[in-house]
Design an enzyme around this catalytic site. Structure first.
Site, PDB file in Angstrom:
ATOM      1  N   ASN A 115     -27.252  16.072 -61.143  1.00  0.00           N
ATOM      2  CA  ASN A 115     -27.722  17.180 -61.972  1.00  0.00           C
ATOM      3  C   ASN A 115     -27.917  18.443 -61.140  1.00  0.00           C
ATOM      4  O   ASN A 115     -27.137  19.378 -61.233  1.00  0.00           O
ATOM      5  CB  ASN A 115     -29.023  16.802 -62.694  1.00  0.00           C
ATOM      6  CG  ASN A 115     -29.427  17.837 -63.728  1.00  0.00           C
ATOM      7  OD1 ASN A 115     -28.662  18.117 -64.645  1.00  0.00           O
ATOM      8  ND2 ASN A 115     -30.601  18.409 -63.580  1.00  0.00           N
ATOM      9  N   ASP A 116     -28.934  18.465 -60.306  1.00  0.00           N
ATOM     10  CA  ASP A 116     -29.277  19.687 -59.581  1.00  0.00           C
ATOM     11  C   ASP A 116     -28.184  20.142 -58.617  1.00  0.00           C
ATOM     12  O   ASP A 116     -27.956  21.343 -58.456  1.00  0.00           O
ATOM     13  CB  ASP A 116     -30.577  19.479 -58.795  1.00  0.00           C
ATOM     14  CG  ASP A 116     -31.741  19.179 -59.719  1.00  0.00           C
ATOM     15  OD1 ASP A 116     -31.735  19.683 -60.843  1.00  0.00           O
ATOM     16  OD2 ASP A 116     -32.641  18.428 -59.305  1.00  0.00           O
ATOM     17  N   ILE A 117     -27.502  19.185 -57.970  1.00  0.00           N
ATOM     18  CA  ILE A 117     -26.538  19.572 -56.932  1.00  0.00           C
ATOM     19  C   ILE A 117     -25.246  20.142 -57.503  1.00  0.00           C
ATOM     20  O   ILE A 117     -24.396  20.630 -56.758  1.00  0.00           O
ATOM     21  CB  ILE A 117     -26.207  18.375 -56.011  1.00  0.00           C
ATOM     22  CG1 ILE A 117     -25.537  17.241 -56.790  1.00  0.00           C
ATOM     23  CG2 ILE A 117     -27.457  17.897 -55.296  1.00  0.00           C
ATOM     24  CD1 ILE A 117     -25.016  16.136 -55.900  1.00  0.00           C
ATOM     25  N   VAL A 118     -25.074  20.087 -58.840  1.00  0.00           N
ATOM     26  CA  VAL A 118     -23.894  20.671 -59.485  1.00  0.00           C
ATOM     27  C   VAL A 118     -24.330  21.684 -60.544  1.00  0.00           C
ATOM     28  O   VAL A 118     -23.579  21.980 -61.472  1.00  0.00           O
ATOM     29  CB  VAL A 118     -23.000  19.589 -60.134  1.00  0.00           C
ATOM     30  CG1 VAL A 118     -22.355  18.718 -59.074  1.00  0.00           C
ATOM     31  CG2 VAL A 118     -23.794  18.726 -61.123  1.00  0.00           C
TER      32      VAL A 118
ATOM     33  N   SER B  61     -35.507  16.233 -61.944  1.00  0.00           N
ATOM     34  CA  SER B  61     -36.289  17.433 -61.669  1.00  0.00           C
ATOM     35  C   SER B  61     -36.673  18.194 -62.924  1.00  0.00           C
ATOM     36  O   SER B  61     -37.467  19.124 -62.873  1.00  0.00           O
ATOM     37  CB  SER B  61     -35.506  18.364 -60.733  1.00  0.00           C
ATOM     38  OG  SER B  61     -34.355  18.851 -61.402  1.00  0.00           O
TER      39      SER B  61
END
Length: 481
Positions: free
Chosen positions: A409-412, A450
């Site tokens: 999720n967050d890293i893309v 997150s």
């Protein structure tokens, strides 16, 4: 003779620990590096047991055996998805051990002082550590009290911080950043109390100020980590690793144990360097993260997201992969939860057998522990040479036919670049949305660990491949032979 053997054994153990840390920097040398660490620790324990001041074998041996048995049971049963919280739990134990050793050193100092006052046979009856203390000057005793206090303080911060980190990583504590009313002023107040208690302790050597200092440190550890959000938890785990190392080094000074000082410094410095590297990779302020988010983030509203999430089935994904020449796979924590790494590896083998260029893109903080995804892919025997870091592959996405996101999720998340009010604003991310087609394997429409919404899921070239990652890939593999 015993002292010479112990010193030599400690030197060899220290070298083995250094070789272990160095070997862990590469995937191919990591297995050998682990064995260096195992042998080094075994040698260190054996040398300590038979070295100067050793005693109480009847108690030491059962305790070591019990600890080894518990460790073996945990290592045998823990899933790879639980490794981050297991590491946090180990850090908590190191911190608690530092507190207990510090308390014991305090009582040893008191016993030594009473024996010196009594004189005669009282000094002879002291243990090895007590006799060592009895030989110290007043200045040396004050230095020892400072070292002891630092060890206890860092250990207490590490203990409660690691317990909260365990809770956040395991889902038992909310992953959002939360602070008590008063926020950072409470941390500053607890820090001030710690300094006052340190001065009080140095002037009186009483147990009460040491207890109050410990309570203040326990609060700081709890409140600092509660104030850090889920997106920063990989940094927190590394940071707590560093804290545990410094706690061990401080206690090593108190005990006069050279190996504990060396090992603590190795762990502390390597953890701090790794934390700094990860903060840089996330465009985070290192000071802001370790102070529980002080001075970081924006209070503005998040950007509104237009569009809708469009689903696709396995037939559609298989057809796109059949036509693609280049494929980039981006694994995340969802892949670990579903235990889908073997399926991902099999998909990779089949696509490469068809002549397609398949590579993996790994973000520095993918998963909930540094290197988490690399370990999973190595376990599934994915070739090392097609597993690339973010900086190595980000420029290739515009020429990529298909990007497959599995449980990330967050890293893309393009909000890191597009929304200045996003909690991850400015964080370097894998720019997979620049690929011609993006397929996201995800259980549902939730926001992830997150709690940050991801505009990638709403983009025109993105399709959502809903379902458990392992089951979805099982279905996909039946269509790709």
């Amino acid at each position: 003779m015993e002292f010479g053997f112990t010193t030599a054994a400690y030197v060899v153990a220290a070298v083995l620990f250094i070789l272990s840390l160095g070997g862990l920097s590469g995937q191919e040398s990591a297995k050998r590096a682990v064995w260096y660490g195992i042998v080094g620790m075994g040698l260190a324990v054996a040398a300590t047991l038979i070295g100067p001041g050793a005693g109480l074998w009847w108690l030491s041996i059962p305790l070591i055996a019990a600890g080894g048995f518990i460790g073996y049971q945990l290592a045998s049963k823990v899933e790879m998805t639980q490794m981050p919280e297991l590491v946090a739990g180990m850090h908590a134990l190191v911190g608690l051990a530092a507190v207990f050793v510090g308390f014991n050193a305090h009582f040893e100092i008191g016993n030594a002082a009473e024996a010196l006052a009594a004189g005669g046979d009282a000094v002879k009856e002291l243990g090895a550590f007590g006799k060592l203390i009895a030989k110290k000057s007043a200045v040396e005793i004050n230095i020892l009290l400072v070292e002891l206090s630092l060890g206890v303080w860092i250990g207490a911060v590490t203990f409660t911080g690691s317990v909260i980190a365990y809770g956040k990583l395991s889902g038992k504590v909310t992953s959002s950043a939360e602070k008590l009313p008063g926020g950072h002023m409470l941390n500053a107040g607890a820090a001030a109390i710690s300094v006052i208690c340190l001065i009080w302790y140095l002037n009186t050597a009483a147990f009460l100020p040491l207890i109050i200092l410990t309570i203040a440190a326990l609060f700081i550890g709890y409140h600092l980590i509660m104030g850090i959000g889920g997106a920063d938890m990989p940094v927190v785990v590394s940071m707590l690793n560093s804290y545990s190392g410094w706690a061990a080094a401080a206690i090593g000074f108190s005990l006069g144990n050279d190996l504990l000082i060396v090992v603590g410094a190795l762990v502390g410095s390597s953890g701090a360097i790794l934390s700094y590297i990860m903060c840089k990779a996330m465009n985070r302020s290192f000071v802001s993260v370790i102070l529980g988010g002080f001075g970081g983030g924006s209070d503005g509203p998040a950007m509104e997201i237009d569009g809708e999430q469009i689903a696709i089935d396995a037939d559609g994904v298989a057809a796109a992969l059949d036509e693609a020449d280049s494929v980039v796979i981006i694994p995340g924590y969802g892949m670990a939860v579903a235990q889908a790494q073997q399926n991902v590896a099999e998909l990779t083998r089949r696509l490469r057998a068809k002549g397609k260029n398949v590579r993996f893109a790994i973000h520095p903080v993918a998963g909930r522990l540094p290197g988490h995804m690399n370990v999973l892919l190595a376990e599934a025997k994915v070739p090392y040479d097609i597993v690339l870091e973010m900086d190595e592959i980000n420029d290739d996405f515009p020429e990529t036919d298909v990007a497959i996101v599995i449980g990330s999720n967050d890293i893309v998340n393009p909000a890191a670049q597009e929304d200045p009010n996003s909690p991850i604003a400015g964080m370097p991310v894998l720019e997979c949305w620049k690929a011609k087609q993006v397929f996201v394997s995800k259980r549902g429409q939730g926001t992830g660990y997150s709690g940050i919404e991801n505009p990638l899921f709403f983009k025109e070239n993105t399709r959502m491949f809903y379902g458990d990652a392992k089951q979805s890939l099982d279905t996909l593999l039946t269509m790709i032979q």
